[in-house]
Design an enzyme around this catalytic site. Structure first.
Site, PDB file in Angstrom:
ATOM      1  N   CYS A 117      -1.212   7.607  21.546  1.00  0.00           N
ATOM      2  CA  CYS A 117      -1.019   8.559  20.451  1.00  0.00           C
ATOM      3  C   CYS A 117      -2.134   9.593  20.462  1.00  0.00           C
ATOM      4  O   CYS A 117      -3.322   9.244  20.497  1.00  0.00           O
ATOM      5  CB  CYS A 117      -0.991   7.823  19.112  1.00  0.00           C
ATOM      6  SG  CYS A 117      -0.897   8.918  17.678  1.00  0.00           S
ATOM      7  N   CYS A 148      -6.294   9.314  12.964  1.00  0.00           N
ATOM      8  CA  CYS A 148      -5.278   8.846  12.021  1.00  0.00           C
ATOM      9  C   CYS A 148      -5.577   7.405  11.615  1.00  0.00           C
ATOM     10  O   CYS A 148      -5.938   6.577  12.448  1.00  0.00           O
ATOM     11  CB  CYS A 148      -3.899   8.944  12.660  1.00  0.00           C
ATOM     12  SG  CYS A 148      -2.588   8.224  11.662  1.00  0.00           S
ATOM     13  N   CYS A 153       5.306  10.281  15.278  1.00  0.00           N
ATOM     14  CA  CYS A 153       4.587   9.017  15.117  1.00  0.00           C
ATOM     15  C   CYS A 153       5.322   7.943  15.897  1.00  0.00           C
ATOM     16  O   CYS A 153       6.478   7.630  15.603  1.00  0.00           O
ATOM     17  CB  CYS A 153       4.481   8.621  13.646  1.00  0.00           C
ATOM     18  SG  CYS A 153       3.652   7.031  13.399  1.00  0.00           S
ATOM     19  N   ASN A 174      15.659 -11.953   0.638  1.00  0.00           N
ATOM     20  CA  ASN A 174      15.534 -11.876   2.093  1.00  0.00           C
ATOM     21  C   ASN A 174      15.617 -13.247   2.762  1.00  0.00           C
ATOM     22  O   ASN A 174      16.248 -13.400   3.813  1.00  0.00           O
ATOM     23  CB  ASN A 174      14.216 -11.189   2.454  1.00  0.00           C
ATOM     24  CG  ASN A 174      14.050 -10.945   3.933  1.00  0.00           C
ATOM     25  OD1 ASN A 174      14.834 -10.236   4.555  1.00  0.00           O
ATOM     26  ND2 ASN A 174      13.020 -11.522   4.530  1.00  0.00           N
ATOM     27  N   GLU A 206      11.193 -14.664  -8.668  1.00  0.00           N
ATOM     28  CA  GLU A 206      10.459 -13.437  -8.365  1.00  0.00           C
ATOM     29  C   GLU A 206       9.843 -12.897  -9.654  1.00  0.00           C
ATOM     30  O   GLU A 206      10.432 -13.022 -10.733  1.00  0.00           O
ATOM     31  CB  GLU A 206      11.406 -12.400  -7.749  1.00  0.00           C
ATOM     32  CG  GLU A 206      10.881 -10.990  -7.640  1.00  0.00           C
ATOM     33  CD  GLU A 206       9.637 -10.866  -6.780  1.00  0.00           C
ATOM     34  OE1 GLU A 206       8.719 -10.135  -7.197  1.00  0.00           O
ATOM     35  OE2 GLU A 206       9.571 -11.502  -5.709  1.00  0.00           O
ATOM     36  N   ASN A 209       6.776 -14.798 -14.033  1.00  0.00           N
ATOM     37  CA  ASN A 209       5.445 -14.414 -13.570  1.00  0.00           C
ATOM     38  C   ASN A 209       4.797 -15.635 -12.940  1.00  0.00           C
ATOM     39  O   ASN A 209       4.380 -16.559 -13.642  1.00  0.00           O
ATOM     40  CB  ASN A 209       4.604 -13.891 -14.732  1.00  0.00           C
ATOM     41  CG  ASN A 209       3.233 -13.408 -14.283  1.00  0.00           C
ATOM     42  OD1 ASN A 209       2.831 -13.584 -13.124  1.00  0.00           O
ATOM     43  ND2 ASN A 209       2.497 -12.793 -15.192  1.00  0.00           N
ATOM     44  N   CYS A 269       0.769 -13.028   4.645  1.00  0.00           N
ATOM     45  CA  CYS A 269       0.368 -11.717   5.162  1.00  0.00           C
ATOM     46  C   CYS A 269      -1.132 -11.507   5.018  1.00  0.00           C
ATOM     47  O   CYS A 269      -1.624 -10.394   5.219  1.00  0.00           O
ATOM     48  CB  CYS A 269       1.140 -10.600   4.456  1.00  0.00           C
ATOM     49  SG  CYS A 269       0.869 -10.535   2.667  1.00  0.00           S
TER      50      CYS A 269
END
Length: 442
Positions: free
Chosen positions: A88, A94, A173, A310, A326, A353, A400
């Site tokens: 890139c 970036c 990109c 999902n 959720e 919650n 994550c």
């Protein structure tokens, strides 16, 4: 911080180290999973961008704290064979990618070994390390957020530069899916013609299975000429167009409502709903979760942090009954719509919650023998206390954030669980993000 690629023979030294200066020559000795390289200067640990093990580099100090410092290698004096030429032209200015200067196999090996080392420390029993779940390293993002600003009297659209508030203008990109990347120069041209440029905030783009969707955040009212120009552009490009002037008001001007498909199911989502941005890896991740859950028709499975369904809906195709929970009310509404269109009647969704006690919730009084967790970066620490009361035999944890996974895994182990198997998911190649899937059993 997890560190890998430490060279036994490398000297942890630095030249001209009587004090830390703004520019200094240092020898690099190790690399962490986020692509930051580690050196010692005056006994202090420094994390250095754009450097690799066994390299000698000229650094520029970004910030210095009492315990550590951050710097960037501005000149490579002695290069490593692990280095590659970034493909890139905007790298490394970036801020979208941090590791394009590192060969892809080294990126993945570094992430995997650092993750395995940290997780194995939590228990004495061996963990069944599974192969990395990976895919292509280019054009993998189906969603992005573009910053906009007036710089030198010109409107600039792109990503923010690393360590600054400046925006790097982009006309292409290679991380974005092609249908989004091709929009970049067109958007630059479109908004350059706007009268009220200062009213622009940012742009969000999504490449759904049925449409390309664009949300434009603006401040105050858009004049009729600008809105007419924007609407004509959206229709010409066959975009689904949304305008947002505040968090509580989104106006849908044209185009279809976006959706994506997974395992034969159609999942509609609102323009700001969370979805996994790497579609091929999301499919692999869902399939791996289904495999590790070892679902039978007798299973009652709980999906916490379920989003729009999902994982929940594919699980319901095989399980006896599924409950998805959720915290975001709008996403629960969308999950219920997806359940109705799927025709599945063995699944229910609830808004709760999960950072507060849920023991008094109706769904929490039901029995579940298996659980799937897919929390945000903050992890699932609070809900684990209440989850333990359900005594599930198997927990699949999608993470994550390695730091919060380690914290939560430690708590699960204290409650009698062990990590049976785990795998790294290379969801975001060329970045310091590390996703994973782990299975906990009693």
């Amino acid at each position: 911080m997890a560190i890998f690629y430490s060279e036994k023979t490398a000297k942890q030294t630095a030249k001209n180290c009587c004090k830390t200066t703004a520019r200094q020559i240092v020898n690099i000795h190790s690399l962490d999973y986020q692509g930051l390289d580690v050196a010692k200067i005056n006994g202090k640990t420094w994390f250095i961008e754009n450097a690799l093990p066994n390299e000698q580099v000229l650094i520029h100090v970004i910030e210095e704290k009492r315990q550590y410092g951050r710097a960037k290698a501005n000149k490579i004096l002695q290069a490593s064979p692990l280095r590659q030429q970034p493909s890139c032209i905007s790298y490394p200015q970036c801020g979208g990618c941090q590791m394009q200067h590192i060969k892809l196999d080294v990126q993945r090996q570094t992430k995997q070994q650092a993750f395995f080392k940290q997780l194995q420390r939590l228990q004495t029993e061996p963990i069944d390390w599974q192969p990395m779940i990976s895919g292509q390293d280019k054009h993998y993002r189906r969603r992005t957020k573009l910053s906009m600003a007036i710089q030198r009297n010109q409107l600039v659209i792109g990503f923010r530069q690393q360590n600054t508030h400046q925006i790097i203008p982009l006309t292409d990109c290679e991380v974005l899916e092609q249908p989004l990347s091709t929009l970049l120069p067109k958007l630059q041209h479109l908004f350059a013609g706007w009268k009220m440029k200062k009213a622009l905030g940012h742009i969000e783009l999504v490449n759904a299975d049925n449409t390309r969707a664009m949300l434009v955040l603006h401040i105050g009212k858009i004049n009729a000429q600008d809105q007419h120009m924007l609407l004509n552009f959206a229709k010409a490009e066959q975009l689904s167009l949304y305008l947002m002037c505040d968090e509580n008001h989104i106006e849908h001007l044209c185009g279809e409502a976006p959706y994506y498909q997974i395992n034969g199911l159609t999942l509609h989502f609102c323009i700001r709903d969370f979805i996994q941005v790497n579609q091929p890896l999301n499919q692999k991740m869902v399939n791996k979760a289904l495999e590790w859950l070892a679902i039978t028709a007798e299973d009652r499975i709980l999906d916490l942090f379920c989003g729009i369904g999902n994982f929940s809906l594919p699980i319901a195709q095989q399980a006896g009954f599924v409950v998805g929970v959720e915290g975001v009310e709008e996403m629960v509404k969308q999950a219920k719509i997806n359940q109705q269109t799927s025709g599945l009647n063995n699944i229910a969704f609830y808004q709760t919650n999960l950072a507060e006690s849920f023991v008094d919730q109706h769904w929490a009084t039901q029995p579940f023998n298996k659980v799937l967790l897919d929390p945000a970066r903050q992890g699932a620490l609070f809900c684990l206390d209440h989850l333990m009361a359900l005594t599930p035999e198997r927990i699949i944890y999608i993470s994550c954030n390695p730091a919060t996974l380690m914290r939560d895994a430690e708590k699960l182990i204290r409650h009698g669980y062990k990590i049976a198997k785990s795998a790294v998911i290379d969801m975001f190649p060329h970045t310091g993000h590390l996703e994973s899937i782990s299975m906990f059993i009693k």
